[in-house]
Write a protein that holds these residues in place. Structure first.
Motif, PDB file in Angstrom:
ATOM      1  N   PRO A   1      11.366   0.919  48.051  1.00 52.88           N
ATOM      2  CA  PRO A   1      11.465  -0.328  48.279  1.00 52.88           C
ATOM      3  C   PRO A   1      10.360  -1.606  47.190  1.00 52.88           C
ATOM      4  CG  PRO A   1       9.053   1.140  49.163  1.00 52.88           C
ATOM      5  CD  PRO A   1      10.428   1.843  48.898  1.00 52.88           C
TER       6      PRO A   1
ATOM      7  N   GLN B   1      19.697  -2.731  46.195  1.00 52.00           N
ATOM      8  CA  GLN B   1      19.470  -1.721  46.330  1.00 52.00           C
ATOM      9  C   GLN B   1      20.213  -0.920  46.878  1.00 52.00           C
ATOM     10  OE1 GLN B   1      15.795   0.774  44.185  1.00 52.00           O
ATOM     11  NE2 GLN B   1      15.246  -0.862  45.635  1.00 52.00           N
TER      12      GLN B   1
ATOM     13  N   MET C   1       4.502  -7.877  47.657  1.00 52.14           N
ATOM     14  CA  MET C   1       4.452  -6.664  46.992  1.00 52.14           C
ATOM     15  C   MET C   1       3.442  -7.046  45.738  1.00 52.14           C
ATOM     16  SD  MET C   1       8.555  -6.474  46.214  1.00 52.14           S
ATOM     17  CE  MET C   1       9.694  -6.027  47.186  1.00 52.14           C
TER      18      MET C   1
ATOM     19  N   HIS D   1      11.969 -11.840  57.766  1.00 53.43           N
ATOM     20  CA  HIS D   1      10.777 -10.476  57.165  1.00 53.43           C
ATOM     21  C   HIS D   1      10.911 -11.180  55.956  1.00 53.43           C
ATOM     22  CE1 HIS D   1      11.013  -6.345  56.644  1.00 53.43           C
ATOM     23  NE2 HIS D   1      11.359  -6.531  55.397  1.00 53.43           N
TER      24      HIS D   1
ATOM     25  N   GLY E   1      18.906  -8.617  53.307  1.00 52.84           N
ATOM     26  CA  GLY E   1      18.016  -9.317  51.873  1.00 52.84           C
ATOM     27  C   GLY E   1      19.574 -10.040  51.159  1.00 52.84           C
TER      28      GLY E   1
ATOM     29  N   GLY F   1      17.353  -1.935  53.963  1.00 52.04           N
ATOM     30  CA  GLY F   1      17.708  -1.999  52.273  1.00 52.04           C
ATOM     31  C   GLY F   1      18.512  -1.088  51.866  1.00 52.04           C
TER      32      GLY F   1
ATOM     33  N   LEU G   1      13.031 -12.380  50.208  1.00 53.05           N
ATOM     34  CA  LEU G   1      12.958 -12.159  49.319  1.00 53.05           C
ATOM     35  C   LEU G   1      14.215 -12.655  48.327  1.00 53.05           C
ATOM     36  CD1 LEU G   1      11.195  -9.649  46.979  1.00 53.05           C
ATOM     37  CD2 LEU G   1      12.460  -8.603  47.709  1.00 53.05           C
TER      38      LEU G   1
ATOM     39  N   GLY H   1      15.183  -6.223  45.643  1.00 55.50           N
ATOM     40  CA  GLY H   1      16.384  -5.991  47.069  1.00 55.50           C
ATOM     41  C   GLY H   1      17.656  -5.833  46.422  1.00 55.50           C
TER      42      GLY H   1
END
Ligand code: DX5
Ligand code: ZN
Length: 217
Positions: free
Chosen positions: A141, A146, A37, A33, A197, A176, A10, A144
């Motif tokens: 979710p 966060q 979404m 990964h 990510g 995350g 992502l 990216g």
């Protein structure tokens, strides 16, 4: 087993996706990964089958596909066709979770369940014996980059206890806000797979960051 690293595409540079995939191929990473979404279950839209098939055509490591979509059962066969090796569905989206997990297995993929940060780990008690992996979200979710939620360490430990208690072989994955500052503590708490990510792709030397996450030194 030593822990695994799963860079999240992502945060890759989509204009240079081939370059980034080959970088992961050549790095110490273990899985790709892949975040899907739908703009319904989560407030963002990412990518679908044709991109995943193209990723698969040059990836030399398993595709770990994380579905952040409503009604994932509808698409299990399509994700298999696109090249998913692991398919992970959200507990919050599956009314018939046991059926969803067995559908994924029957299609020849490893089956995972993922829970949002507010969903109690204990809600997984009756499914952990049936899944290959449990993914704990350590952010809400959808995006990216966060901030990592600190309560995750405790959730990993509680999940680990539950897996041991119920004799489940499922691996624990965390997704995350994972970076080089919290990776060691996550593994210590019981994480088997770290998704990262922005911590990988937004650094000057992503392969070096993957190595740091892998070696934890
Ligand atoms: C978030 C996705 C993550 C995301 C992680 O909803 O599931 O996989 O790519 O990104 P970072 O590591 O930047 O938090
Ligand atoms: Zn993810």
């Amino acid at each position: 087993m030593s822990h695994l690293i799963a860079p999240s595409l992502l945060s890759a540079d989509f204009l240079n996706l081939e370059r980034d995939i080959r970088m992961v191929n050549d790095s110490q990473a273990d899985w790709f990964h892949v975040d899907v979404m739908d703009g319904h279950f989560v407030p963002n839209i990412s990518f679908g089958f044709s991109i995943i098939s193209q990723i698969k055509s040059i990836a030399t490591k398993p595709l770990d596909v994380h579905l952040m979509i409503s009604d994932p059962d509808r698409y299990v066969a399509d994700f298999k066709k696109s090249g998913a090796d692991n398919l992970t569905v959200h507990y919050e989206t599956c009314i018939h979770l046991h059926r969803s997990i067995y559908s994924i297995k029957e299609h020849g993929m490893k089956a995972g369940v993922v829970i949002n940060p507010h969903t109690p780990v204990e809600n997984l008690r009756d499914i952990v014996a049936h899944v290959d992996l449990v993914l704990l979200m350590s952010v809400n979710p959808g995006f990216g980059g966060q901030k990592f939620i600190e309560g995750t360490y405790n959730r990993i430990s509680r999940l680990k206890d539950l897996l041991i208690q119920l004799n489940s072989q499922a691996v624990i994955e965390v997704d995350g806000g994972v970076d080089t500052t919290n990776a060691a503590r996550l593994v210590e708490a019981g994480a088997d797979v770290l998704v990262a990510g922005s911590a990988v792709f937004n650094t000057p030397n992503p392969a070096e960051t993957i190595k740091k996450l892998k070696l934890l030194s």
